[in-house]
Motif scaffolding. Structure first.
Motif, PDB file in Angstrom:
ATOM      1  N   THR A 191      38.642 -37.815  10.326  1.00  0.00           N
ATOM      2  CA  THR A 191      38.851 -37.543  11.750  1.00  0.00           C
ATOM      3  C   THR A 191      38.473 -38.776  12.569  1.00  0.00           C
ATOM      4  N   LYS A 192      38.908 -38.782  13.806  1.00  0.00           N
ATOM      5  CA  LYS A 192      38.633 -39.917  14.692  1.00  0.00           C
ATOM      6  C   LYS A 192      37.154 -39.949  15.077  1.00  0.00           C
ATOM      7  N   LYS A 244      31.746 -41.052   8.918  1.00  0.00           N
ATOM      8  CA  LYS A 244      32.131 -40.417  10.180  1.00  0.00           C
ATOM      9  C   LYS A 244      31.708 -41.296  11.348  1.00  0.00           C
ATOM     10  N   SER A 296      36.788 -25.408  15.960  1.00  0.00           N
ATOM     11  CA  SER A 296      38.051 -25.481  15.226  1.00  0.00           C
ATOM     12  C   SER A 296      38.583 -24.087  14.926  1.00  0.00           C
TER      13      SER A 296
END
Length: 401
Positions: free
Chosen positions: A25-26, A60, A166
């Motif tokens: 993920t960004k 991350k 999410s």
């Protein structure tokens, strides 16, 4: 330090990791802030929040690290997992029997110091680690090492929150899909059920006009029954459509409410021939923002009930809007049949009726007031009822400013 994490069942660990949907993920500011804070508290130039995949360690968040991932066998975190440790503090890795062989210790750049805390989720599965590094040997104080552990716990909390958000997004997507299906269903119902019903009603009236004098009274009674039953079914279908359509109203869309305009519109639709004594009184209202469509449905339903369930020759309805400390109160009072206190909760239940016919000799659908309550709840409001049998009812809606 030993821990109780499940490290033997790698497949279950990976399933748990994938449930967080965090891999690849960004960058996210909340995670970057924790990595930076770890670096500052431990007074080191390098830190990372690492997630352990099947064959790689992916970062991350990273401070002072160029690579976005490294092979799992080169990961320091892999050692903690294999040795069943939840944290480690290595002052000089070149002197450590395991880390001295690592390419990031023996090669270039030469990392000398490493401290890490595993990220263990509430179910006991290792997701990765929060780590700090230095190019020089170093020893953390108890305060620094404890702070690193607390920051690792905050990473877990962020991951849990991220997972919950999410899931909420997924639920919202599913709900939107159901709403779209509902709209399609409403179109089908409107066309394939209401149209034949309208035809039955029209043809029955036409038949009575043309042949009513030819057939006997019993035949006319049957035709009246067909017409009335068709009309009741049509009203029932309309009520169901209105109830479920209220689900699609986005109550987050708000605009300034012009109460006088809204009330005049609702009264005009329900009392087009000016047959009833319907009055409204607006008491010193300041600008109020809400969803106009929802309020129109609430007001129309309540005024309609005040008319239909009224056994008096002269129907009287008083609508009042007044400004309270933190709420707006909408009150709709009538001089109708009244409702027994034992039935107060029952009347708001879906498909529940009291078995009484209205002034037009029709049975209710048990949908109108449940629609009102649902819309009031969606507007974060509340509804109260005051009533006395034979003297009428007062519905009060309280909406937060």
């Amino acid at each position: 330090m030993p821990h109780n994490v499940n490290t033997t069942d790698e497949e279950q660990r990976l399933n748990a990791l994938n449930s967080y949907a965090v891999l690849d993920t960004k960058p996210e500011k909340d995670f970057d802030d924790i990595a930076e804070l770890a670096s500052q508290i431990c007074e080191v130039p390098i830190s990372s929040i690492a997630i352990m995949d099947k064959d790689r360690q992916w970062f991350k968040s990273r401070i002072g690290i160029d690579k976005s991932e490294i092979p799992r066998e080169e990961s320091f975190c892999n050692f903690l997992m294999n040795e069943n440790l939840d944290s480690i503090h290595v002052e000089n890795m070149i002197e450590h029997p395991y880390f001295s062989k690592n390419p990031y210790v023996s090669g270039d750049p030469k990392l000398a110091f490493y401290a890490g805390v595993l990220l263990i989720d509430p179910d006991g599965y290792t997701l990765g680690s929060l780590c700090v590094y230095d190019l020089q040997p170093k020893k953390l104080s108890d305060f620094q090492f404890n702070a690193l552990k607390k920051l690792a716990n905050q990473v877990i909390q962020l991951l849990k929150l991220r997972k919950k958000n999410s899931q909420l997004e997924e639920n919202n997507t599913n709900l939107l899909a159901k709403y779209n299906e509902l709209e399609q269903f409403a179109q089908v119902v409107s066309h394939d059920i209401k149209s034949p019903l309208n035809n039955i009603i029209s043809l029955t009236h036409l038949f009575q006009q043309e042949y009513g004098k030819v057939i006997d009274s019993e035949g006319n009674e049957y035709l009246d029954y067909i017409s009335k039953s068709s009309l009741e079914l049509k009203n029932f279908v309309d009520a169901i459509l209105i109830y479920y359509k209220s689900d699609t109203i986005n109550t987050q869309e708000k605009q300034e409410i012009n109460w006088e305009e809204l009330l005049k519109k609702s009264i005009a639709l329900l009392d087009s021939k000016d047959e009833y004594d319907i009055k409204f009184n607006i008491k010193s209202i300041e600008p109020f923002y809400s969803n106009k469509m929802a309020l129109e449905q609430i007001v129309s339903n309540l005024i309609s009930n005040s008319i239909k369930y009224n056994d008096k020759k002269n129907i009287e309805v008083l609508i009042e809007i007044q400004n309270l400390t933190s709420e707006i109160e909408l009150s709709i009072k009538d001089n109708g049949m009244g409702i027994a206190k034992a039935d107060f909760e029952k009347i708001f239940s879906f498909f529940t009726t009291l078995g009484k016919k209205d002034r037009f000799d029709n049975l209710g659908t048990g949908i109108g007031l449940s629609t009102v309550q649902k819309l009031v709840t969606k507007l974060n409001g509340r509804i109260e009822l005051e009533s006395e049998m034979g003297y009428g009812s007062t519905f009060k809606i309280f909406l937060k400013k």
